[in-house]
Design an enzyme around this catalytic site. Structure first.
Site, PDB file in Angstrom:
ATOM      1  N   GLY A  97       6.369  -4.605  -5.672  1.00 55.10           N
ATOM      2  CA  GLY A  97       6.828  -4.130  -6.972  1.00 55.10           C
ATOM      3  C   GLY A  97       5.854  -4.533  -8.071  1.00 55.10           C
ATOM      4  O   GLY A  97       4.704  -4.127  -8.062  1.00 55.10           O
ATOM      5  N   SER A 156       0.895  -6.801  -1.612  1.00 58.12           N
ATOM      6  CA  SER A 156       0.818  -6.160  -2.916  1.00 58.12           C
ATOM      7  C   SER A 156       1.374  -7.128  -3.962  1.00 58.12           C
ATOM      8  O   SER A 156       0.922  -8.267  -4.040  1.00 58.12           O
ATOM      9  CB  SER A 156       1.555  -4.814  -2.873  1.00 58.12           C
ATOM     10  OG  SER A 156       1.215  -4.017  -3.973  1.00 58.12           O
ATOM     11  N   TRP A 157       2.368  -6.712  -4.773  1.00 56.31           N
ATOM     12  CA  TRP A 157       2.960  -7.671  -5.715  1.00 56.31           C
ATOM     13  C   TRP A 157       3.533  -8.877  -4.969  1.00 56.31           C
ATOM     14  O   TRP A 157       3.492 -10.006  -5.460  1.00 56.31           O
ATOM     15  CB  TRP A 157       4.057  -7.011  -6.545  1.00 56.31           C
ATOM     16  CG  TRP A 157       4.940  -8.022  -7.217  1.00 56.31           C
ATOM     17  CD1 TRP A 157       6.209  -8.357  -6.877  1.00 56.31           C
ATOM     18  CD2 TRP A 157       4.589  -8.869  -8.324  1.00 56.31           C
ATOM     19  NE1 TRP A 157       6.684  -9.347  -7.701  1.00 56.31           N
ATOM     20  CE2 TRP A 157       5.709  -9.682  -8.593  1.00 56.31           C
ATOM     21  CE3 TRP A 157       3.433  -9.013  -9.098  1.00 56.31           C
ATOM     22  CZ2 TRP A 157       5.721 -10.628  -9.616  1.00 56.31           C
ATOM     23  CZ3 TRP A 157       3.441  -9.954 -10.121  1.00 56.31           C
ATOM     24  CH2 TRP A 157       4.569 -10.754 -10.371  1.00 56.31           C
ATOM     25  N   HIS A 194      -4.060   0.975   1.145  1.00 58.02           N
ATOM     26  CA  HIS A 194      -3.104  -0.004   0.625  1.00 58.02           C
ATOM     27  C   HIS A 194      -1.902  -0.176   1.553  1.00 58.02           C
ATOM     28  O   HIS A 194      -1.364  -1.279   1.680  1.00 58.02           O
ATOM     29  CB  HIS A 194      -2.620   0.434  -0.761  1.00 58.02           C
ATOM     30  CG  HIS A 194      -1.842  -0.612  -1.487  1.00 58.02           C
ATOM     31  ND1 HIS A 194      -2.428  -1.750  -2.008  1.00 58.02           N
ATOM     32  CD2 HIS A 194      -0.516  -0.707  -1.785  1.00 58.02           C
ATOM     33  CE1 HIS A 194      -1.508  -2.494  -2.597  1.00 58.02           C
ATOM     34  NE2 HIS A 194      -0.329  -1.891  -2.463  1.00 58.02           N
ATOM     35  N   ASP A 251      -8.564   0.451   0.318  1.00 59.18           N
ATOM     36  CA  ASP A 251      -7.399   0.297  -0.557  1.00 59.18           C
ATOM     37  C   ASP A 251      -7.808   0.711  -1.960  1.00 59.18           C
ATOM     38  O   ASP A 251      -8.492  -0.026  -2.671  1.00 59.18           O
ATOM     39  CB  ASP A 251      -6.931  -1.157  -0.535  1.00 59.18           C
ATOM     40  CG  ASP A 251      -5.635  -1.383  -1.300  1.00 59.18           C
ATOM     41  OD1 ASP A 251      -5.313  -0.585  -2.194  1.00 59.18           O
ATOM     42  OD2 ASP A 251      -4.956  -2.386  -1.008  1.00 59.18           O
TER      43      ASP A 251
END
Length: 357
Positions: free
Chosen positions: A72, A154-155, A333, A305
């Site tokens: 997120g 990711s986040w 990604h 990515d």
């Protein structure tokens, strides 16, 4: 970028409650939905500031504790992320970060204009990286876990690093697929720099806020507008941009395909964090990676990515004593089959260390 190899499209857990979806089928997605380890315990934890965060536990109640840290910010947990874990070996914990998934209040609706009617937690003032780190630590204490493995991307990578650098004694191992530290330079690449590959999509993204100088700040403002139509349009424009960046990975439109409430919450939270540098000192997570010395870490990153270039994973691996970096040629990604194999191999290896909780 909200999607990661640890998120997935499924939004219903074994409890039957609707949660928030993550990315499309990605490196955690196995061949059969029957392989999702069922939840055997769950609840809402009061973390203060008017927030209650949803948590769940699956797998072996006496197994090696592992926390899945979703992407997120604002994607919410996905049950399919549990598929990468051996449920006979791991005690698999998930947490919906503030404002998303089944945590309350939900960020899909901003506070009411009437101060007497608004939920004080819905204005996101108490939704920062430091708050999320504190929530993770409170959940660890609530579940009686001494140390746990952290897995995400990711986040989720950023939040894992922030937590581990603040509480290294509480982390047994780390596995990250899709490495980010959410520096302003990384945010700048994702929402501006990568536009050189997607000029038409970037033009539409900027047009959505009338070519404002502070594009992310303008989106954050629109996601707090009292007019639902303004929020819906801003969320749609934001998701169109994110989907454009992922378009080369053949995963469809994972952002636009989210249910309305999940999409609104994610964009509202994302724009809140990214317009403020994720509430982190620039470069602090790589600067302080020396605090991770002694914590075994596996970093997995796709060569192609587009949303998060390899340089961040490379810099982190150099700064983190003992970390392993695996570059997946041809992956983006969301990763690919090789990414999945590397995640499985890391988790299987760390499982041999036995329970630490």
């Amino acid at each position: 970028m909200a999607t990661s190899p640890t998120d997935s499209t499924s939004s219903t857990d074994s409890t039957g409650s609707a949660g928030s979806p993550g990315s499309p089928d990605s490196p955690d997605s196995p061949d059969s939905p029957d392989s999702v380890p069922p939840v055997h315990d769950s609840g809402l934890l009061d973390v203060g500031d008017g927030h209650r965060v949803f948590w769940s536990v699956a797998g072996n109640p006496d197994g090696k504790p592992a926390l899945i840290v979703h992407g997120g910010p604002g994607s919410g947990s996905s049950p399919t992320a549990r598929r990468v874990f051996d449920p006979a070996v791991y005690r698999i914990v998930q947490l919906d970060q503030r404002g998303c998934g089944r945590s309350t209040p939900h960020a899909s609706t901003p506070p009411a204009q009437d101060p007497s009617a608004q939920d004080p937690a819905a204005d996101l003032a108490t939704n920062t990286t430091a708050h999320l780190v504190a929530d993770m630590e409170r959940l660890r204490e609530h579940l009686g876990i001494d140390r746990w493995l952290l897995y995400g991307g990711s986040w989720g990578s950023t939040l894992i690093l922030a937590y581990a650098e603040a509480h290294p004694e509480r982390v047994s191992e780390i596995v990250i697929a899709a490495v980010t530290t959410t520096r302003r330079s990384e945010i700048g690449w994702l929402y501006e720099g990568v536009g050189r590959f997607f000029p038409e999509a970037q033009e539409r993204f900027r047009a959505g806020v009338d070519d404002a100088e502070d594009v992310l700040g303008a989106y954050a403002a629109r996601m707090n507008d009292p007019d639902p139509a303004v929020r819906e349009r801003a969320a749609a424009d934001w998701c169109a941009w994110e989907d454009a960046v992922l378009s080369g990975e053949g995963q469809g439109t994972p952002y636009a395909d989210r249910p309305d409430a999940a999409r609104l919450a994610m964009v509202r939270i994302c724009s809140h964090y990214f317009s403020r540098g994720a509430f982190l000192e620039e470069g602090a997570l790589i600067r302080d990676a020396h605090r991770l010395a002694g914590i075994p870490g596996v970093l997995i990153h796709g060569r192609f990515d587009m949303g998060g270039p390899l340089t961040t994973a490379w810099e982190l691996a150099k700064a983190w004593p003992g970390a392993e970096l695996h570059v997946v040629e041809g992956a983006g990604h969301l990763g690919d089959g090789e990414t999945r194999q590397l995640v499985h191999a890391a988790l299987d290896r760390f499982a041999q260390a036995g329970p630490t909780g």
